[in-house]
Enzyme design. Structure first.
Site, short mmCIF file in Angstrom:
data_model
loop_
_atom_site.label_atom_id
_atom_site.label_comp_id
_atom_site.label_asym_id
_atom_site.label_seq_id
_atom_site.Cartn_x
_atom_site.Cartn_y
_atom_site.Cartn_z
N GLU A 1 0.87 -1.16 -0.09
CA GLU A 1 0.00 0.01 -0.12
C GLU A 1 0.93 1.20 -0.10
O GLU A 1 1.66 1.29 0.57
CB GLU A 1 -0.74 0.24 1.29
CG GLU A 1 -1.74 1.07 1.41
CD GLU A 1 -2.47 1.37 2.70
OE1 GLU A 1 -3.31 0.45 3.15
OE2 GLU A 1 -2.38 2.51 3.54
N THR B 1 -4.07 4.80 -1.59
CA THR B 1 -5.05 5.19 -0.34
C THR B 1 -5.93 6.37 -1.02
O THR B 1 -5.56 7.20 -2.18
CB THR B 1 -4.51 5.48 0.85
OG1 THR B 1 -3.67 6.68 0.52
CG2 THR B 1 -3.96 4.51 1.50
N TYR B 2 -6.97 6.69 -0.71
CA TYR B 2 -7.91 7.70 -0.83
C TYR B 2 -8.53 8.52 0.13
O TYR B 2 -8.90 8.06 1.30
CB TYR B 2 -9.04 6.95 -1.74
CG TYR B 2 -10.13 7.91 -2.45
CD1 TYR B 2 -10.02 8.27 -3.38
CD2 TYR B 2 -11.48 8.21 -1.74
CE1 TYR B 2 -10.73 9.05 -4.41
CE2 TYR B 2 -12.20 8.90 -2.32
CZ TYR B 2 -12.05 9.39 -3.75
OH TYR B 2 -12.95 10.08 -4.40
N ALA C 1 -10.85 10.71 2.46
CA ALA C 1 -12.18 10.34 2.60
C ALA C 1 -12.79 11.66 2.20
O ALA C 1 -12.07 12.81 2.32
CB ALA C 1 -12.58 10.23 4.20
N HIS D 1 -8.14 2.40 -3.52
CA HIS D 1 -9.03 2.39 -2.35
C HIS D 1 -10.01 3.60 -2.85
O HIS D 1 -9.73 4.59 -3.41
CB HIS D 1 -8.46 3.20 -1.01
CG HIS D 1 -7.25 2.21 -0.46
ND1 HIS D 1 -6.91 2.18 0.82
CD2 HIS D 1 -6.41 1.29 -1.26
CE1 HIS D 1 -5.77 1.31 0.79
NE2 HIS D 1 -5.71 0.94 -0.22
N GLY E 1 -14.92 4.92 5.03
CA GLY E 1 -14.37 6.29 5.07
C GLY E 1 -14.55 6.90 6.49
O GLY E 1 -15.91 6.35 7.28
N HIS F 1 -13.73 -3.11 14.75
CA HIS F 1 -13.61 -1.63 14.19
C HIS F 1 -14.17 -0.57 15.44
O HIS F 1 -14.98 -1.16 16.00
CB HIS F 1 -14.74 -1.66 12.94
CG HIS F 1 -14.78 -0.16 12.71
ND1 HIS F 1 -15.67 0.87 12.99
CD2 HIS F 1 -13.97 0.43 11.58
CE1 HIS F 1 -15.32 2.11 12.43
NE2 HIS F 1 -14.74 1.70 11.27
N LYS G 1 -20.32 -8.07 3.38
CA LYS G 1 -19.63 -7.43 2.37
C LYS G 1 -19.36 -8.55 1.32
O LYS G 1 -19.32 -8.41 0.04
CB LYS G 1 -18.10 -6.95 2.79
CG LYS G 1 -18.47 -5.49 3.49
CD LYS G 1 -16.89 -5.18 4.25
CE LYS G 1 -17.21 -3.96 5.13
NZ LYS G 1 -15.74 -3.39 5.66
N GLN H 1 -7.19 -4.00 8.85
CA GLN H 1 -6.71 -3.37 9.64
C GLN H 1 -5.01 -3.64 10.06
O GLN H 1 -5.22 -4.96 10.29
CB GLN H 1 -7.18 -2.82 10.56
CG GLN H 1 -7.01 -1.89 11.74
CD GLN H 1 -6.64 -0.47 10.85
OE1 GLN H 1 -5.71 -0.30 10.03
NE2 GLN H 1 -7.46 0.41 11.10
P1 FAD Z 1 -18.13 -0.43 7.13
O1 FAD Z 1 -17.64 -1.72 6.59
O2 FAD Z 1 -19.02 0.56 6.52
O3 FAD Z 1 -18.09 -0.57 8.69
C1 FAD Z 1 -18.32 1.01 9.26
C2 FAD Z 1 -18.86 0.47 10.88
O4 FAD Z 1 -20.37 0.40 10.50
C3 FAD Z 1 -18.41 -0.65 11.40
O5 FAD Z 1 -18.32 -0.33 12.84
C4 FAD Z 1 -19.35 -1.58 11.09
O6 FAD Z 1 -19.30 -2.69 12.06
C5 FAD Z 1 -20.54 -0.96 10.99
N1 FAD Z 1 -21.54 -1.43 10.27
C6 FAD Z 1 -21.53 -1.47 8.63
N2 FAD Z 1 -22.36 -2.08 8.10
C7 FAD Z 1 -23.39 -2.59 9.22
C8 FAD Z 1 -24.66 -2.82 9.14
N3 FAD Z 1 -25.11 -3.33 7.96
N4 FAD Z 1 -25.27 -2.96 10.36
C9 FAD Z 1 -24.75 -2.45 11.23
N5 FAD Z 1 -23.22 -1.87 11.46
C10 FAD Z 1 -22.82 -1.72 10.23
N6 FAD Z 1 -9.93 5.36 5.09
C11 FAD Z 1 -9.95 6.27 4.31
O7 FAD Z 1 -10.43 7.42 4.12
N7 FAD Z 1 -9.01 6.07 3.11
C12 FAD Z 1 -8.33 4.82 2.69
O8 FAD Z 1 -7.71 4.88 1.75
C13 FAD Z 1 -8.53 3.75 3.69
N8 FAD Z 1 -7.99 2.74 3.47
C14 FAD Z 1 -8.11 1.75 4.50
C15 FAD Z 1 -7.43 0.60 4.25
C16 FAD Z 1 -7.71 -0.49 5.11
C17 FAD Z 1 -7.09 -2.07 4.95
C18 FAD Z 1 -8.37 -0.36 6.32
C19 FAD Z 1 -8.58 -1.55 7.35
C20 FAD Z 1 -9.32 0.86 6.45
C21 FAD Z 1 -8.90 1.67 5.66
N9 FAD Z 1 -9.38 3.09 5.70
C22 FAD Z 1 -9.32 4.32 4.85
C23 FAD Z 1 -10.36 3.38 7.03
C24 FAD Z 1 -11.79 3.17 6.68
O9 FAD Z 1 -12.46 4.21 5.87
C25 FAD Z 1 -12.35 3.20 8.27
O10 FAD Z 1 -11.93 2.46 9.18
C26 FAD Z 1 -13.84 3.54 8.34
O11 FAD Z 1 -14.25 3.71 9.64
C27 FAD Z 1 -14.59 2.14 8.00
O12 FAD Z 1 -14.61 1.84 6.94
P2 FAD Z 1 -15.12 0.23 6.46
O13 FAD Z 1 -15.07 0.22 4.66
O14 FAD Z 1 -14.70 -0.79 7.30
O15 FAD Z 1 -16.80 0.64 6.96
#
Ligand code: FAD
Length: 281
Positions: free
Chosen positions: A8, A39-40, A42, A68, A99, A144, A160, A171
């Site tokens: 990354e 990365t991107y 938010a 991303h 994000g 998370h 997902k 993570q």
């Molecule tokens: P989600 O999967 O939508 O989850 C977010 C929260 O909502 C979690 O607590 C989950 O349990 C909850 N949730 C999701 N769906 C539901 C549902 N249906 N019902 C109830 N609860 C639910 N951020 C950036 O801005 N740019 C990047 O490039 C970036 N790269 C990353 C790369 C990796 C490998 C990782 C692990 C994280 C990265 N992040 C990045 C951070 C990420 O955007 C944050 O951690 C964000 O808070 C969660 O993203 P997610 O895609 O896991 O969200």
């Protein structure tokens, strides 16, 4: 031991850092990763810089770039336009993320935008790209920060997968068991997609403290104490590399399907880690 691996990088924060990043990307590409992710920011804050970096990888290396993308705070029309522009630029691998809101914003539905979870972005990218695209997602071995139970993290990963994700990247974490326990729980719940462990070699105390603060991960106290006791930056780096090598070895021995290394826009450290992981023990 040779396992698939990937890296990354993040887009350069200033234009004058671009040439160094390009040299780093060439060095990472020469090692033969499966893909290099970019990365991107938010809210689309790095959209153009991310796309430039992805284009550079596509046009100047033989390695697949993986973008991303985040959906927080954007409308469906805006994120659709971004997805289409990335696909038109020849980017076919994505990491669909929700994000985070800008610092200081409350994590309520107000900031979420029209797509409120990563699963919805997986669906949108799959709709726009069809068979041309591969969509991956994030996974959180230690939970998370907004999840209430470890089971929720497994359920969300399952959702997902149902939405069309083909693999997950985790993570960062510091103990192999964090990943292995999560991967076993996910498999028991029906997750069949590969879960690539995300590894960040931590080469200084300052960096360790900063990433623990950003990610909300538990502080690895032994590593923290060792880095604190290191007499020189070179000694601290060596400790970080050794820790990452041992972590990678334990993960592969435990069945991890590959290794995803956070390069911090610098190739020497992650290439050192890989070289040592691949040496006979
Ligand atoms: P989600 O999967 O939508 O989850 C977010 C929260 O909502 C979690 O607590 C989950 O349990 C909850 N949730 C999701 N769906 C539901 C549902 N249906 N019902 C109830 N609860 C639910 N951020 C950036 O801005 N740019 C990047 O490039 C970036 N790269 C990353 C790369 C990796 C490998 C990782 C692990 C994280 C990265 N992040 C990045 C951070 C990420 O955007 C944050 O951690 C964000 O808070 C969660 O993203 P997610 O895609 O896991 O969200």
């Amino acid at each position: 031991m040779t396992v698939p691996f990937s890296f990354e990088v993040y887009p350069p924060r200033k234009p004058e850092l671009q040439a160094a990043l390009h040299a780093t990307i060439q060095a990472l590409a020469a090692a033969g990763p499966e893909f290099i992710t970019v990365t991107y920011g938010a809210n689309g804050s790095s959209r153009d810089a991310s796309l430039d970096c992805l284009r550079f990888i596509r046009e100047n290396t033989f390695i697949e770039p993986l973008a991303h993308l985040t959906c927080v705070g954007t409308s469906r029309a805006e994120i659709t336009a971004v997805v289409d522009s990335f696909i038109d630029a020849g980017i076919h691998m994505f990491l669909a993320l929700r994000g985070d809101p800008p610092e200081g914003t409350e994590a309520t539905s107000d900031y979420l935008g029209e797509l409120s979870s990563a699963s919805e972005l997986v669906e949108l990218i799959s709709e726009r790209g069809g068979d041309r695209v591969t969509v991956s997602v994030a996974a959180f071995p230690n939970g998370h920060p907004q999840s209430s139970t470890p089971q929720q993290d497994v359920e969300v990963l399952l959702a997902k997968q149902r939405a069309g994700a083909e693999f997950a990247i985790t993570q960062l974490f510091f103990e192999a068991n964090d990943y292995l326990t999560f991967a076993a729980a996910a498999a028991d719940a029906g997750v069949t997609i590969p879960i690539l462990p995300g590894i960040m070699p931590v080469t200084s105390l300052g960096r360790l403290r900063r990433i623990v603060e950003i990610t909300g991960e538990r502080m690895p106290v032994e590593l923290e104490a060792a880095l604190e006791a290191a007499g020189t930056p070179a000694e601290a780096r060596e400790l970080g590399v050794t820790h990452a090598v041992e972590l990678c070895r334990a993960l592969v021995a435990g069945g991890a399907p590959g290794l995803h290394l956070y390069a911090f826009n610098e190739h020497e450290t992650v290439l050192d880690v890989l070289a040592q992981v691949n040496q006979p023990a």
